[in-house]
Design a protein around this motif. Structure first.
Motif, mmCIF file in Angstrom:
data_model
loop_
_atom_site.group_PDB
_atom_site.id
_atom_site.type_symbol
_atom_site.label_atom_id
_atom_site.label_comp_id
_atom_site.label_asym_id
_atom_site.label_seq_id
_atom_site.Cartn_x
_atom_site.Cartn_y
_atom_site.Cartn_z
ATOM 1 N N LEU A 123 0.828 -1.204 0.000
ATOM 2 C CA LEU A 123 0.000 0.000 0.000
ATOM 3 C C LEU A 123 0.865 1.258 0.000
ATOM 4 O O LEU A 123 0.552 2.242 -0.683
ATOM 5 N N ALA A 124 1.949 1.218 0.766
ATOM 6 C CA ALA A 124 2.876 2.349 0.775
ATOM 7 C C ALA A 124 3.507 2.536 -0.602
ATOM 8 O O ALA A 124 3.669 3.669 -1.083
ATOM 9 N N GLY A 125 3.858 1.419 -1.244
ATOM 10 C CA GLY A 125 4.421 1.504 -2.587
ATOM 11 C C GLY A 125 3.427 2.047 -3.597
ATOM 12 O O GLY A 125 3.779 2.861 -4.470
ATOM 13 N N LEU A 126 2.168 1.623 -3.490
ATOM 14 C CA LEU A 126 1.136 2.123 -4.400
ATOM 15 C C LEU A 126 0.927 3.626 -4.213
ATOM 16 O O LEU A 126 0.652 4.350 -5.171
ATOM 17 N N GLY A 127 1.052 4.082 -2.968
ATOM 18 C CA GLY A 127 0.873 5.502 -2.698
ATOM 19 C C GLY A 127 1.953 6.371 -3.313
ATOM 20 O O GLY A 127 1.757 7.582 -3.485
ATOM 21 N N ASN A 128 3.100 5.777 -3.640
ATOM 22 C CA ASN A 128 4.205 6.544 -4.233
ATOM 23 C C ASN A 128 4.140 6.606 -5.752
ATOM 24 O O ASN A 128 4.978 7.261 -6.377
ATOM 25 N N ILE A 129 3.178 5.895 -6.354
ATOM 26 C CA ILE A 129 3.044 5.930 -7.815
ATOM 27 C C ILE A 129 2.200 7.147 -8.200
ATOM 28 O O ILE A 129 1.067 7.284 -7.729
ATOM 29 N N PRO A 130 2.704 8.027 -9.037
ATOM 30 C CA PRO A 130 1.944 9.238 -9.408
ATOM 31 C C PRO A 130 0.630 8.883 -10.104
ATOM 32 O O PRO A 130 0.598 8.054 -11.022
ATOM 33 N N GLY A 131 -0.451 9.522 -9.672
ATOM 34 C CA GLY A 131 -1.752 9.269 -10.286
ATOM 35 C C GLY A 131 -1.836 9.734 -11.722
ATOM 36 O O GLY A 131 -2.658 9.241 -12.501
ATOM 37 N N GLU A 132 -0.958 10.691 -12.090
ATOM 38 C CA GLU A 132 -0.981 11.213 -13.460
ATOM 39 C C GLU A 132 -0.671 10.127 -14.490
ATOM 40 O O GLU A 132 -1.138 10.181 -15.631
ATOM 41 N N LEU A 133 0.132 9.135 -14.075
ATOM 42 C CA LEU A 133 0.470 8.057 -15.008
ATOM 43 C C LEU A 133 -0.778 7.260 -15.386
ATOM 44 O O LEU A 133 -0.966 6.894 -16.554
ATOM 45 N N TYR A 134 -1.616 6.982 -14.403
ATOM 46 C CA TYR A 134 -2.845 6.238 -14.677
ATOM 47 C C TYR A 134 -3.804 7.079 -15.526
ATOM 48 O O TYR A 134 -4.491 6.548 -16.416
ATOM 49 N N GLU A 135 -3.872 8.379 -15.254
ATOM 50 C CA GLU A 135 -4.748 9.260 -16.037
ATOM 51 C C GLU A 135 -4.295 9.317 -17.490
ATOM 52 O O GLU A 135 -5.117 9.232 -18.413
ATOM 53 N N ALA A 136 -2.977 9.424 -17.691
ATOM 54 C CA ALA A 136 -2.458 9.465 -19.064
ATOM 55 C C ALA A 136 -2.706 8.144 -19.782
ATOM 56 O O ALA A 136 -3.068 8.133 -20.972
ATOM 57 N N ALA A 137 -2.521 7.038 -19.067
ATOM 58 C CA ALA A 137 -2.754 5.730 -19.672
ATOM 59 C C ALA A 137 -4.226 5.551 -20.030
ATOM 60 O O ALA A 137 -4.560 4.993 -21.081
ATOM 61 N N ALA A 138 -5.116 6.029 -19.150
ATOM 62 C CA ALA A 138 -6.548 5.916 -19.429
ATOM 63 C C ALA A 138 -6.933 6.744 -20.658
ATOM 64 O O ALA A 138 -7.753 6.313 -21.479
#
Length: 228
Positions: A123-138
């Motif tokens: 969970l700590a590792g997931l929190g460090n992944i920028p949300g912008e990457l998922y938005e761009a991928a979507a």
């Protein structure tokens, strides 16, 4: 290690991804999953020993019998799990029989005990992944599966490495719960390196031999660490 680490990390990653979503009561779920890790080892192993006892009236055997399945020996069963699956009519070679059913119970305990810890770290590792990457991928048309495969897993690799290293070392040096869960009827199939070292030191009073075995175990752990 082979039976514990992949299953333990796989379930923990799945739980971490689920708990990372905006769901109700995720704080409570995180607490529930973490409880096994902070439960005293000997006490938890003693409860497992009662649940997975070989007698027909043991809790797990009672459940199996209610489902029409015969009682199993569990902690008292030295037969390999794969040999038990194929049945007595097919004799597998010694290297293919798999861990004993008694050792499988210990693997289940390991997985149950450390899932919560791994989930919190993931969970700590997931929190460090920028949300912008998922938005761009979507925006580029990537679905949830593609995002998980091409963003989550690669960017979690440092966390996965850390947990893998801890899990491998932990399985090699595990002792307390194995000592509580081991049974003479299992014919030594649950005796890991740490149990052998303790037996040679404490029961056989072969102090030099036990010390040498400890150094060998340390060497194995160091080599596995370098490989990782």
């Amino acid at each position: 290690s082979i039976g514990t680490v992949p299953i333990q990390l796989g379930i923990s990653l799945l739980l971490a991804v689920l708990l990372f979503q905006n769901i109700r009561g995720k704080g409570l779920f995180r607490l529930i999953y973490f409880l096994p890790y902070i439960t005293p080892t000997v006490a938890a192993a003693a409860v497992f020993r009662i649940f997975f006892a070989g007698r027909p009236t043991a809790p797990i055997n009672s459940i199996l019998q209610s489902l029409g399945i015969g009682a199993l020996g569990w902690l008292d069963e030295p037969k390999g799990i794969f040999q038990m699956i194929v049945g007595p009519n097919i004799q597998l070679p010694a290297w293919a029989v798999g861990p004993s059913l008694a050792l499988v119970v210990i693997i289940i305990y390991n997985v149950w005990s450390y899932i919560g810890y791994d989930t919190v770290i993931f969970l700590a590792g997931l929190g460090n992944i920028p949300g912008e990457l998922y938005e761009a991928a979507a925006i580029d048309g990537a679905n949830k599966v593609a995002q998980f495969r091409h963003i989550t897993i690669p960017l979690l690799s440092p966390t996965t490495y850390f947990l893998t290293l801890l899990a491998v070392i932990g399985t090699f040096k595990a002792f307390n719960h194995i000592w509580v869960l081991r049974s003479g009827a299992a014919l030594g199939t649950t005796d890991t390196a740490t149990v052998l070292i303790f037996t040679e030191f404490n029961r056989n009073t072969r102090y030099g031999y036990a010390a040498a075995l400890s150094i060998v175990l340390l060497g194995v752990i160091v080599i596995l660490t370098i490989i990782n």
